[in-house]
Design a protein around this motif. Structure first.
Motif, mmCIF file in Angstrom:
data_model
loop_
_atom_site.group_PDB
_atom_site.id
_atom_site.type_symbol
_atom_site.label_atom_id
_atom_site.label_comp_id
_atom_site.label_asym_id
_atom_site.label_seq_id
_atom_site.Cartn_x
_atom_site.Cartn_y
_atom_site.Cartn_z
ATOM 1 N N THR A 1 -6.412 4.454 2.967
ATOM 2 C CA THR A 1 -7.433 3.853 2.112
ATOM 3 C C THR A 1 -6.918 2.602 1.419
ATOM 4 O O THR A 1 -7.618 1.591 1.306
ATOM 5 C CB THR A 1 -7.905 4.875 1.062
ATOM 6 O OG1 THR A 1 -8.400 6.037 1.732
ATOM 7 C CG2 THR A 1 -9.013 4.289 0.194
ATOM 8 N N ASN A 2 -5.670 2.651 0.952
ATOM 9 C CA ASN A 2 -5.121 1.530 0.192
ATOM 10 C C ASN A 2 -4.850 0.312 1.062
ATOM 11 O O ASN A 2 -4.860 -0.818 0.557
ATOM 12 C CB ASN A 2 -3.843 1.957 -0.521
ATOM 13 C CG ASN A 2 -4.135 2.741 -1.780
ATOM 14 O OD1 ASN A 2 -5.232 2.682 -2.316
ATOM 15 N ND2 ASN A 2 -3.163 3.496 -2.253
ATOM 16 N N LEU B 1 -3.680 -0.919 -7.263
ATOM 17 C CA LEU B 1 -3.662 0.184 -6.298
ATOM 18 C C LEU B 1 -3.053 1.441 -6.912
ATOM 19 O O LEU B 1 -3.534 2.552 -6.688
ATOM 20 C CB LEU B 1 -2.873 -0.221 -5.056
ATOM 21 C CG LEU B 1 -3.509 -1.276 -4.158
ATOM 22 C CD1 LEU B 1 -2.540 -1.673 -3.046
ATOM 23 C CD2 LEU B 1 -4.812 -0.759 -3.550
ATOM 24 N N SER C 1 0.826 -1.209 0.000
ATOM 25 C CA SER C 1 0.000 0.000 0.000
ATOM 26 C C SER C 1 0.858 1.256 0.000
ATOM 27 O O SER C 1 0.568 2.224 -0.725
ATOM 28 C CB SER C 1 -0.924 0.005 1.221
ATOM 29 O OG SER C 1 -1.730 -1.144 1.247
ATOM 30 N N SER D 1 -5.595 3.227 -9.443
ATOM 31 C CA SER D 1 -6.701 3.864 -8.740
ATOM 32 C C SER D 1 -6.225 5.067 -7.935
ATOM 33 O O SER D 1 -6.857 6.137 -7.938
ATOM 34 C CB SER D 1 -7.384 2.844 -7.832
ATOM 35 O OG SER D 1 -8.419 3.439 -7.090
ATOM 36 N N VAL E 1 -11.182 -0.030 -7.966
ATOM 37 C CA VAL E 1 -9.906 -0.735 -7.823
ATOM 38 C C VAL E 1 -10.089 -2.244 -7.980
ATOM 39 O O VAL E 1 -9.201 -2.940 -8.496
ATOM 40 C CB VAL E 1 -9.262 -0.382 -6.463
ATOM 41 C CG1 VAL E 1 -10.116 -0.891 -5.309
ATOM 42 C CG2 VAL E 1 -7.854 -0.931 -6.364
ATOM 43 N N VAL E 2 -11.244 -2.756 -7.571
ATOM 44 C CA VAL E 2 -11.512 -4.186 -7.729
ATOM 45 C C VAL E 2 -11.595 -4.547 -9.212
ATOM 46 O O VAL E 2 -11.098 -5.600 -9.641
ATOM 47 C CB VAL E 2 -12.815 -4.578 -7.000
ATOM 48 C CG1 VAL E 2 -13.168 -6.031 -7.286
ATOM 49 C CG2 VAL E 2 -12.673 -4.353 -5.505
ATOM 50 N N ARG F 1 -6.846 -0.721 3.369
ATOM 51 C CA ARG F 1 -8.151 -1.392 3.365
ATOM 52 C C ARG F 1 -8.432 -2.023 2.002
ATOM 53 O O ARG F 1 -8.936 -3.146 1.915
ATOM 54 C CB ARG F 1 -9.244 -0.393 3.752
ATOM 55 C CG ARG F 1 -9.163 0.097 5.185
ATOM 56 C CD ARG F 1 -10.363 0.939 5.554
ATOM 57 N NE ARG F 1 -10.287 2.272 4.975
ATOM 58 C CZ ARG F 1 -9.762 3.327 5.591
ATOM 59 N NH1 ARG F 1 -9.237 3.178 6.796
ATOM 60 N NH2 ARG F 1 -9.741 4.506 5.010
ATOM 61 N N SER F 2 -8.112 -1.289 0.934
ATOM 62 C CA SER F 2 -8.351 -1.821 -0.414
ATOM 63 C C SER F 2 -7.455 -3.016 -0.713
ATOM 64 O O SER F 2 -7.879 -3.965 -1.379
ATOM 65 C CB SER F 2 -8.118 -0.723 -1.455
ATOM 66 O OG SER F 2 -8.998 0.364 -1.267
#
Length: 262
Positions: free
Chosen positions: A204-205, A144, A78, A147, A122-123, A207-208
């Motif tokens: 945020t990343n 990542l 991340s 996005s 991102v998904v 979590r992503s």
């Protein structure tokens, strides 16, 4: 139009929007057979099940080194994706900002590219990239990166437009070159806010990256998927708690750093 009529019209517009949203919500619940009351009633039972089954036991604690190793991989991924995306986003923002743009066509293309990258989830990027790169960390990194790049370009453009207009105008009046204007007029004024956005994207990343790991077979997401398929709820609880602790710790740290630089 008088002020009273303007306020009355604005009130009716807001009422109409609220009614429309309620109609859409009701229609969606009817189409999907979603029962709001039933969903609310299930919450206490869900919490009770989680409190009973997602408690790490002795067997789960044996997996703690593996969990921390995968979690560290997720954090590193991340941070690297966020920082490299921020570097590229800065230069794209320079070309895309109305304050520092070289010409309008280039600025338009820059903002268009960033908009496309930002508006594709991102998904979705992860699913597309899995076809090209396979299930590995490279896929997660690029998902990542793309996005984050799109999001930061927009944030950086807005930051430059808001913070640097006066400084850029003063430097242009003195005959400064384009790069002098960027690095002496734009960068000093915008760096604190840009760093703030960078820390936000790192949070945020993380979590992503957990979700992307489910798709790419990397990081803590892969470990979560593995133990979920085994119905190993104790380890799932340990993984979930570890993610929560790390996210809260990073958010606390980034908020503290943001307060220092802003």
């Amino acid at each position: 139009m008088t002020t009273t009529n303007f306020l009355r019209m604005k009130k009716w517009k807001m009422t109409g929007i609220i009614v429309l949203l309620l109609v859409i919500t009701y229609g969606s619940s009817m189409i999907t057979d979603f029962d709001m009351l039933k969903g609310l009633k299930s919450i206490p039972g869900t919490i009770a099940w989680m409190a009973t089954n997602l408690i790490p036991d002795a067997a789960a604690m044996e997996n703690l080194p593996k969990v921390l190793s995968r979690l560290w991989e997720t954090i590193v991924l991340s941070v690297i994706a966020s920082t490299t995306a921020a570097i590229f986003a800065f230069f794209f923002a320079i070309f895309g900002s109305k304050t520092t743009q070289l010409n309008r066509p280039l600025a338009f293309c820059t903002r268009l590219i960033a908009s496309v990258f930002r508006n594709i989830p991102v998904v979705a990027w992860a699913l597309v990239l899995v076809i090209s790169f396979g299930h590995n960390v490279v896929t997660g990194y690029f998902a990542l990166f793309i996005s984050t790049f799109g999001t930061l370009v927009r944030m950086f453009v807005e930051t430059i437009d808001e913070a640097s207009a006066d400084g850029v105008e003063a430097l242009n009046a003195t005959g400064a070159t384009y790069f002098q204007m960027v690095f002496k007029g734009v960068l000093p004024d915008t760096m604190p806010q840009m760093l703030s956005w960078l820390f936000y994207m790192i949070e945020t990343n993380i979590r992503s990256a957990t979700l992307i790991g489910l798709l790419t077979g990397t990081g803590i997401g892969y470990l979560f998927d593995l133990h979920y398929k085994r119905l190993d709820y104790g380890t799932l609880g340990l993984i979930t708690l570890s993610i929560i602790v790390i996210v809260i710790a990073i958010e606390f740290t980034s908020n503290k750093v943001r307060r220092m630089i802003l």
